[in-house]
Design an enzyme around this catalytic site. Structure first.
Site, mmCIF file in Angstrom:
data_model
loop_
_atom_site.group_PDB
_atom_site.id
_atom_site.type_symbol
_atom_site.label_atom_id
_atom_site.label_comp_id
_atom_site.label_asym_id
_atom_site.label_seq_id
_atom_site.Cartn_x
_atom_site.Cartn_y
_atom_site.Cartn_z
ATOM 1 N N ASP A 75 -6.068 -4.404 -8.134
ATOM 2 C CA ASP A 75 -7.054 -3.315 -7.997
ATOM 3 C C ASP A 75 -7.991 -3.238 -9.200
ATOM 4 O OD1 ASP A 75 -6.375 -2.379 -5.477
ATOM 5 O OD2 ASP A 75 -4.914 -0.930 -6.227
ATOM 6 N N THR A 122 0.846 -1.189 0.000
ATOM 7 C CA THR A 122 0.000 0.000 0.000
ATOM 8 C C THR A 122 0.886 1.244 0.000
ATOM 9 O OG1 THR A 122 -1.913 1.025 1.040
ATOM 10 C CG2 THR A 122 -0.373 -0.033 2.546
ATOM 11 N N GLY A 181 -16.551 1.780 -2.290
ATOM 12 C CA GLY A 181 -15.238 1.137 -2.469
ATOM 13 C C GLY A 181 -15.040 -0.144 -1.684
ATOM 14 N N LYS A 183 3.781 1.373 -3.765
ATOM 15 C CA LYS A 183 3.243 0.616 -4.907
ATOM 16 C C LYS A 183 4.099 0.754 -6.167
ATOM 17 C CE LYS A 183 -1.675 0.298 -3.741
ATOM 18 N NZ LYS A 183 -3.042 0.497 -4.207
HETATM 19 P P1 NAP Z 1 -3.504 9.549 -4.396
HETATM 20 O O1 NAP Z 1 -2.507 8.833 -5.238
HETATM 21 O O2 NAP Z 1 -3.036 10.494 -3.351
HETATM 22 O O3 NAP Z 1 -4.490 10.335 -5.408
HETATM 23 C C1 NAP Z 1 -5.502 11.181 -4.945
HETATM 24 C C2 NAP Z 1 -5.959 12.094 -6.077
HETATM 25 O O4 NAP Z 1 -6.991 12.940 -5.569
HETATM 26 C C3 NAP Z 1 -4.872 13.028 -6.608
HETATM 27 O O5 NAP Z 1 -5.084 13.244 -7.987
HETATM 28 C C4 NAP Z 1 -5.142 14.308 -5.795
HETATM 29 O O6 NAP Z 1 -4.664 15.478 -6.407
HETATM 30 C C5 NAP Z 1 -6.641 14.312 -5.803
HETATM 31 N N1 NAP Z 1 -7.173 15.160 -4.754
HETATM 32 C C6 NAP Z 1 -6.951 15.084 -3.416
HETATM 33 N N2 NAP Z 1 -7.644 16.043 -2.767
HETATM 34 C C7 NAP Z 1 -8.296 16.755 -3.720
HETATM 35 C C8 NAP Z 1 -9.166 17.890 -3.689
HETATM 36 N N3 NAP Z 1 -9.495 18.475 -2.537
HETATM 37 N N4 NAP Z 1 -9.656 18.356 -4.861
HETATM 38 C C9 NAP Z 1 -9.339 17.770 -6.030
HETATM 39 N N5 NAP Z 1 -8.520 16.697 -6.134
HETATM 40 C C10 NAP Z 1 -8.005 16.196 -4.991
HETATM 41 O O7 NAP Z 1 -4.440 8.504 -3.631
HETATM 42 P P2 NAP Z 1 -4.972 7.087 -4.193
HETATM 43 O O8 NAP Z 1 -4.090 6.002 -3.730
HETATM 44 O O9 NAP Z 1 -5.236 7.247 -5.639
HETATM 45 O O10 NAP Z 1 -6.350 6.935 -3.366
HETATM 46 C C11 NAP Z 1 -7.418 7.788 -3.637
HETATM 47 C C12 NAP Z 1 -8.678 7.338 -2.902
HETATM 48 O O11 NAP Z 1 -9.066 6.055 -3.356
HETATM 49 C C13 NAP Z 1 -8.513 7.230 -1.388
HETATM 50 O O12 NAP Z 1 -9.679 7.675 -0.780
HETATM 51 C C14 NAP Z 1 -8.323 5.736 -1.177
HETATM 52 O O13 NAP Z 1 -8.767 5.323 0.114
HETATM 53 C C15 NAP Z 1 -9.232 5.175 -2.256
HETATM 54 N N6 NAP Z 1 -8.838 3.820 -2.673
HETATM 55 C C16 NAP Z 1 -9.730 2.815 -2.456
HETATM 56 C C17 NAP Z 1 -9.415 1.530 -2.849
HETATM 57 C C18 NAP Z 1 -10.404 0.417 -2.610
HETATM 58 O O14 NAP Z 1 -10.024 -0.758 -2.657
HETATM 59 N N7 NAP Z 1 -11.659 0.737 -2.373
HETATM 60 C C19 NAP Z 1 -8.176 1.252 -3.470
HETATM 61 C C20 NAP Z 1 -7.298 2.320 -3.686
HETATM 62 C C21 NAP Z 1 -7.650 3.603 -3.273
HETATM 63 P P3 NAP Z 1 -3.202 16.067 -6.029
HETATM 64 O O15 NAP Z 1 -2.214 15.118 -6.617
HETATM 65 O O16 NAP Z 1 -3.206 17.407 -6.606
HETATM 66 O O17 NAP Z 1 -3.133 16.063 -4.521
#
Ligand code: NAP
Length: 293
Positions: free
Chosen positions: A107, A67, A252, A71
């Protein structure tokens, strides 16, 4: 199953890792199967990554989940990487093969599982992805697998958005993708058949936040599907607004269950009790038992 001299080790590496739900989910399945394995969390700081991976090989660890933030960092340590993980550029599941560590990304399969259960025809459809981080990469790959005609990605940071687009150039998946500033969301909403929130907006404890306003949600077709990768709270504000609009909604949690089940199947090379894994997560999150929902 008592821990014996033959017990084998599985785990999850991350930093931090205390919040991970994977140990609960995997150990519930291992107990149900009476498999002589335990699954434990390993908090590995980025600076300790190389010796930690070497140590895991030396200790004979059977396999592990990965995680945030590791990754992508794992890629150079793998002797084999599945085509889907290669296309995404990130690995979430690793196992020990004859030639060293092998990796894949479950995923995509996890994300697709609840969508496939809806039995829709996705050819010709338009997907709107909110956010362009790590999870958005798996969503793009999944939408390619579904055969979506257009993948529109909105992000708040123009440089990251541009880098996201460029990272897919030359990919075997060749996603039919365009990227847009966050402000373009409103214009894109009416054509979307599937809207996926891959941002953490609305995740506990910011439970009142939503990536779309109520007025924006009113632009969405009631036939569309709203999919939030967040699994707590249930529903998120985004999904609550979508439900009010009459949309089909997906959270999710099932993605989390299915990506974990796919990983465990790889490690054990046998079918795994998905319902047990799902129930363990519901219990851990304090959600109502499935049969009363
Ligand atoms: P990440 O790599 O940090 O990506 C998050 C994205 O959201 C980035 O593009 C970020 O932009 C954007 N973002 C954050 N805050 C924002 C805001 N206020 N306004 C607009 N854009 C915003 O995280 P991730 O690993 O992709 O995970 C993202 C979400 O998916 C989390 O909530 C995680 O728990 C969930 N998830 C769930 C599963 C599942 O199995 N259900 C699996 C993976 C992830 P910036 O780069 O500009 O910050």
């Amino acid at each position: 199953m008592p821990i014996t001299g033959k017990t084998r080790l599985l785990g999850v590496i991350g930093y931090p890792v205390e919040h991970s739900l994977s140990p609960v989910m995997h150990n519930a399945a291992l107990a149900a199967l009476k498999a002589n394995f335990v699954y434990v969390p390993f908090a590995i700081a980025p600076g300790d990554f190389a010796p930690a991976i070497a140590g895991m090989a030396a200790l004979g660890i059977h396999g592990f989940s990965i995680t945030i933030p590791h990754k992508q960092a794992i890629l150079p340590y793998l002797t084999e990487i599945s085509p889907s993980a290669q296309a995404i550029g990130a690995v979430n599941t690793v196992w020990r093969g004859d030639s060293g560590w092998h990796g894949t990304n479950t995923d995509v399969l996890g994300f697709l599982s609840p969508l496939r259960a809806l039995s829709r025809d996705w050819s010709g459809s338009t997907v709107l992805i909110l956010g362009c981080g790590g999870a958005a990469r798996a969503v793009v790959a999944a939408c390619c697998e579904l055969g979506c005609a257009a993948i529109q990605v909105v992000g708040r940071n123009p440089e990251k958005l541009d880098a996201f687009l460029r990272s897919w150039q030359g990919s075997a998946l060749a996603p039919p993708m365009t990227v847009h500033p966050w402000g373009a969301t409103r214009e894109l909403l009416p054509q979307a058949d599937l809207i996926v929130n891959t941002t953490p907006i609305g995740m506990h404890p910011q439970v009142d936040a939503s990536p779309l306003t109520p007025a924006q949600m009113d632009q969405v077709s009631p036939q569309a599907i709203a999919y939030d990768l967040i699994y707590t709270p249930q529903p998120t504000q985004f999904l609550a607004l979508a439900q009010q609009r009459g949309l089909t909604t997906l959270d999710g949690l099932e993605m989390l269950v299915q990506q974990g089940a796919a990983a465990l199947e790889i490690w054990l090379q046998s079918p795994v009790p998905v319902a047990v894994m799902r129930q363990a997560l519901y219990q851990q999150l304090g959600l109502e038992p499935l049969n009363s929902r």
